[in-house]
Design a protein around this motif. Sequence first.
Motif, PDB file in Angstrom:
ATOM      1  N   ALA A   1       9.361   2.931   5.178  1.00 10.75           N
ATOM      2  CA  ALA A   1       8.944   3.003   3.780  1.00 10.75           C
ATOM      3  C   ALA A   1       9.976   2.288   2.909  1.00 10.75           C
ATOM      4  N   LEU A   2       9.507   1.500   1.945  1.00 14.82           N
ATOM      5  CA  LEU A   2      10.427   0.814   1.041  1.00 14.82           C
ATOM      6  C   LEU A   2      10.903   1.762  -0.058  1.00 14.82           C
ATOM      7  N   SER A   3      10.008   2.615  -0.529  1.00 11.23           N
ATOM      8  CA  SER A   3      10.337   3.679  -1.486  1.00 11.23           C
ATOM      9  C   SER A   3       9.487   4.885  -1.129  1.00 11.23           C
ATOM     10  N   SER A   4       9.929   6.073  -1.548  1.00 11.08           N
ATOM     11  CA  SER A   4       9.155   7.264  -1.220  1.00 11.08           C
ATOM     12  C   SER A   4       9.503   8.407  -2.163  1.00 11.08           C
TER      13      SER A   4
ATOM     14  N   VAL B   1       0.852  -1.191   0.000  1.00  9.35           N
ATOM     15  CA  VAL B   1       0.000   0.000   0.000  1.00  9.35           C
ATOM     16  C   VAL B   1       0.886   1.239   0.000  1.00  9.35           C
ATOM     17  N   VAL B   2       0.369   2.327  -0.576  1.00  4.77           N
ATOM     18  CA  VAL B   2       1.046   3.627  -0.546  1.00  4.77           C
ATOM     19  C   VAL B   2       0.274   4.540   0.395  1.00  4.77           C
TER      20      VAL B   2
ATOM     21  N   ALA C   1       7.009   2.619 -10.329  1.00  6.59           N
ATOM     22  CA  ALA C   1       5.903   2.836 -11.266  1.00  6.59           C
ATOM     23  C   ALA C   1       4.632   3.255 -10.525  1.00  6.59           C
ATOM     24  N   ALA C   2       4.366   2.609  -9.394  1.00  9.26           N
ATOM     25  CA  ALA C   2       3.170   2.939  -8.618  1.00  9.26           C
ATOM     26  C   ALA C   2       3.237   4.369  -8.088  1.00  9.26           C
ATOM     27  N   LEU C   3       4.405   4.770  -7.604  1.00  8.73           N
ATOM     28  CA  LEU C   3       4.557   6.134  -7.083  1.00  8.73           C
ATOM     29  C   LEU C   3       4.450   7.166  -8.203  1.00  8.73           C
ATOM     30  N   LYS C   4       5.047   6.890  -9.363  1.00 11.34           N
ATOM     31  CA  LYS C   4       4.953   7.820 -10.489  1.00 11.34           C
ATOM     32  C   LYS C   4       3.504   8.001 -10.930  1.00 11.34           C
TER      33      LYS C   4
END
Length: 285
Positions: free
Chosen positions: A122-125, A102-103, A173-176
């Motif tokens: 967070a794994l990415s941010s 989840v984001v 990709a999900a964050l973009k």
Amino acid sequence: MRVSGVLWKGAEAQLERVDGVTTSLAPGTSLSFALGPDRRCIGIWRAGRRLACTTATELPPTSRSPQCPDCQAMERSNSIAADTRLDDPRSFSVYLAHHGSVVKVGITATERGHARLLEQGALSSTFISSGSLLGARRIENLLMTTLDLPDRVSTTRKRAARSRPVPSADRTAALKDLVARAADLSWPEGQTRCDAAIQDHTQTYGLPTTGLHPDAALKSPSPGSTLTGEVACTIAADTYLRTSAGLVLVDTHLLAGWSLSPADSQLNVPLEPVAPLEIEQDALF
């Protein structure tokens, strides 16, 4: 001296004491310490320093909070997270944090950089804007309402996602995608949009691409017990230790409030088995 918790300083996790002295929790670090005779409240943080609990209240070993009820109430009375300090003049940034399944959207003081993201695992941010505190709250609420993003992710869900980390390219990709959708919205005043540079934090933690599969977890420390092992990974407030009992998940919230001293004995703390955790996968992914 008593432990106050995990501090992320730069890109390194450190176990901090109430007097400010720290011990590295970086991958590869060897740890060996014995717990003292009791666990007590660590007090509150005010104006850049820690104030001792006036009653030095004894705490139960099973509590994840290192504060007594009175100190918890005082902490929340002057807290950004609890919206009881809305007059803070500092710059605040809005971020999107990918937690594996989840984001979430959140805010942090701009001066803290990525520390807030590392604290919560967070794994990415990516940061998407900065400006006033009230402006940050408005953007946070906008994204929660229109993009259906949560502002909290449970510890159980985060730990489950670490067992099978989503590939870095998929997280990016999900964050973009979310950044693009947020850019199409009509934003309230008070925040300036910024270039959304996406950061992958997994190497900072030492999180392997194959995931973490602990054999046991720290149950609740007891007076005089010893914790010995080598740090395999520290993510948020969780440290994974290679020990004589296998890979052990140590929730450092359970250590806060205990006094620690060097020890050269073997692992001798109460452990419990770790049940397989189901990964909750949102439709977004």
